[in-house]
Scaffold this active site. Structure first.
Site, PDB file in Angstrom:
ATOM      1  N   HIS A 118       5.456   1.792   2.951  1.00 26.03           N
ATOM      2  CA  HIS A 118       4.707   3.148   2.599  1.00 26.03           C
ATOM      3  C   HIS A 118       3.413   3.399   2.848  1.00 26.03           C
ATOM      4  O   HIS A 118       2.911   4.448   2.954  1.00 26.03           O
ATOM      5  CB  HIS A 118       5.187   3.302   1.006  1.00 26.03           C
ATOM      6  CG  HIS A 118       4.155   2.635   0.307  1.00 26.03           C
ATOM      7  ND1 HIS A 118       4.614   1.411  -0.570  1.00 26.03           N
ATOM      8  CD2 HIS A 118       2.899   2.823  -0.397  1.00 26.03           C
ATOM      9  CE1 HIS A 118       3.694   0.898  -1.384  1.00 26.03           C
ATOM     10  NE2 HIS A 118       2.637   1.793  -1.105  1.00 26.03           N
ATOM     11  N   ASP A 148      10.720  -1.589   1.453  1.00 23.03           N
ATOM     12  CA  ASP A 148       9.419  -1.445   1.747  1.00 23.03           C
ATOM     13  C   ASP A 148       8.461  -2.288   2.228  1.00 23.03           C
ATOM     14  O   ASP A 148       7.375  -2.573   1.612  1.00 23.03           O
ATOM     15  CB  ASP A 148       9.117  -0.807  -0.016  1.00 23.03           C
ATOM     16  CG  ASP A 148       7.589  -0.066   0.191  1.00 23.03           C
ATOM     17  OD1 ASP A 148       7.282   0.576   1.304  1.00 23.03           O
ATOM     18  OD2 ASP A 148       6.960  -0.072  -0.751  1.00 23.03           O
ATOM     19  N   SER A 222      -1.571  -1.834  -2.544  1.00 20.54           N
ATOM     20  CA  SER A 222      -0.293  -1.940  -1.916  1.00 20.54           C
ATOM     21  C   SER A 222      -0.277  -2.955  -0.750  1.00 20.54           C
ATOM     22  O   SER A 222      -0.982  -2.658   0.197  1.00 20.54           O
ATOM     23  CB  SER A 222       0.406  -0.570  -1.306  1.00 20.54           C
ATOM     24  OG  SER A 222       0.530   0.459  -2.324  1.00 20.54           O
TER      25      SER A 222
END
Length: 476
Positions: A118, A148, A222
């Site tokens: 993402h 992901d 992230s």
């Protein structure tokens, strides 16, 4: 009260006991009494610094960007208009740059970097900034929306790669450090413990069994590293549970066992991750069914259907079997089974502990990739039908694995949808399985192209989505 899963990534929380154990000070038995004020300079100076020095150089910042072209004001074609208002068009730029910010981890000294999918999703340009301030253009080797995760490649020398730990061996209560770039402030290190293992139903990807931590995971973290006290990678920080967007101490990381599978596919030159094909559909074991089977708790997965000639069928698995464990490791639901099965190495055999007729048996399942039983033949539909703008392909087990749809169906699957097209406006979704048009069964992408070539007054379209079959009628 309800909360939200937000994609981000990092980790927090500390204790004097943790620091003392790291530095080789007395064991926990020496701390059975109440906490005390440090009495010596040595106790005050205990630190995680050696671990940070070892692992921090392997954590990078990842920057993604894409240029979106915006419609130009038609008046800007007039030289007289531009003379008075300039080329800016009332201050509205002709191009708008969308950016993303995240972290990544060097997992191979040759320049392989793992981050979250993402972070770079939709980005056409990706740059990586190392801890020593060097910056490099990155090539996207592989994207895997199911987990992901994404793998990048940079051309650089003197890189420090982080060793991958065995995430199956970590335990609740283990100490952990998180390294990332929260809010773009620069590389940051935080500390916490492992709060839980095998968390599913998080809503990030569909091949997951997350490590939960009490970390303060924030935007920009992230793709960052969750490391153990030996400086080894145990997970990639990915998401938090939050009501406000800030951290409340419930963070999630993708285990290193799954990271290893994705990296191995990238090293092999694959554009998609090669996983074992199971060939069966599972359902959650409810409390009522568990009670009827004599189980003390509703933990396991019920086999709802088995694909003919698939690995599950060839291994002897049957409908209504209850899968309790994979290679002796308990699996509580279809999600945890999917993760555990997906991390098994291709080419071997895995053993499933199965409850059948009140007895526990072991069923061997071959670990082979899903076959491409027929060519995909992608076709982009045009014309005046409500399906215009769809890119469709012939369904096969391999394609079904890539798109995370059931493999027992036949038909034509939607692989992509053109933005703003008639098909996008009426609500088609990627992964929809088109079964029939105006009552006629559709078996191939070429048949669908032919069926939508001529204009009609109305269109009756039958699709399968999420295991449900729906028929809708659209105007011509």
């Amino acid at each position: 009260m309800s909360g939200r899963i937000k994609l981000s990534g990092a980790v927090v929380t500390a204790a004097l006991l943790a620091s003392t154990m790291l530095a080789g000070a007395p064991s926990s038995s020496a701390f059975a009494q109440d906490r005390q004020v440090p009495e010596t300079r040595q106790q005050v100076s205990l630190s995680f610094a050696p671990v940070v020095k070892k692992s921090a150089p392997s954590v990078v910042n990842v920057y993604g960007a894409r240029v979106e072209r915006r419609p130009q004001n038609p008046f800007m074609d007039d030289p007289f208009f531009r003379r008075f208002f300039g080329d800016g068009g009332f201050g509205v730029p002709r191009e708008q740059v969308q950016r993303s910010l995240g972290s990544g981890v060097i997992v191979d000294a040759d320049g392989l970097i793992v981050t979250n999918n993402h972070v770079i999703d939709g980005m056409s340009e990706v740059k990586v900034a190392l801890a020593d301030k060097r910056e490099f253009e990155a090539t996207i080797l592989l994207r895997d929306p199911r987990t992901d995760l994404a793998v990048l490649k940079i051309k650089a020398k003197e890189l420090s790669a982080l060793e991958l730990a065995d995430s199956d061996k970590i335990e609740i209560g283990d100490l952990s450090l998180a390294i990332g770039n929260p809010f773009g402030v620069g590389q940051t290190v935080t500390q916490g413990i492992i709060s839980a293992l095998a968390r599913t139903q998080v809503g990030v990807g569909d091949a997951q069994s997350f490590i939960q931590t009490d970390a303060a995971i924030n935007p920009g973290n992230s793709g960052g590293a969750l490391v153990d006290i030996h400086g080894r990678l145990v997970g990639i920080n990915t998401a938090i549970f939050s009501r406000s967007g800030g951290s409340v101490g419930i963070g999630f990381a993708i285990p290193s066992s799954m990271v290893q599978v994705v990296v191995a596919s990238a090293k092999a030159g694959a554009k998609t991750v090669r996983r074992p094909w199971f060939g069966a559909r599972l359902q959650v074991l409810t409390a009522d069914v568990a009670d009827g089977l004599g189980l003390d708790r509703p933990a396991g997965s019920v086999v709802a259907s088995v694909v003919e000639k698939g690995p599950a069928a060839e291994g002897g698995l049957k409908r209504s079997d209850v899968i309790l464990a994979v290679d002796g490791i308990a699996v509580d639901d279809p999600e945890s089974f999917g993760y555990r099965f997906a991390t098994r190495p291709l080419g071997g055999v895995t053993s499933l502990t199965v409850l059948r007729g009140g007895k526990r048996i072991v069923v061997p399942i071959k670990l082979s990739p899903a076959p491409e039983t027929r060519p995909r033949e992608p076709v982009t539909l045009t014309g005046r039908s409500p399906l215009s703008g769809l890119t469709v392909m012939n369904l096969s087990p391999a394609l079904a694995e890539e798109l995370s749809v059931e493999t027992g169906n036949e038909g034509v699957i939607v692989g992509a949808i053109e933005e703003g097209s008639p098909s996008a406006r009426v609500g088609f979704q990627k992964g929809d399985l088109i079964l029939a048009i105006n009552g006629e069964r559709i078996a191939t992408s070429r048949e669908l192209e032919t069926a939508t070539r001529e204009r009609k007054r109305s269109w009756e379209v039958t699709i399968s989505r999420g295991g449900k079959t729906v028929t809708s009628v659209f105007g011509g």
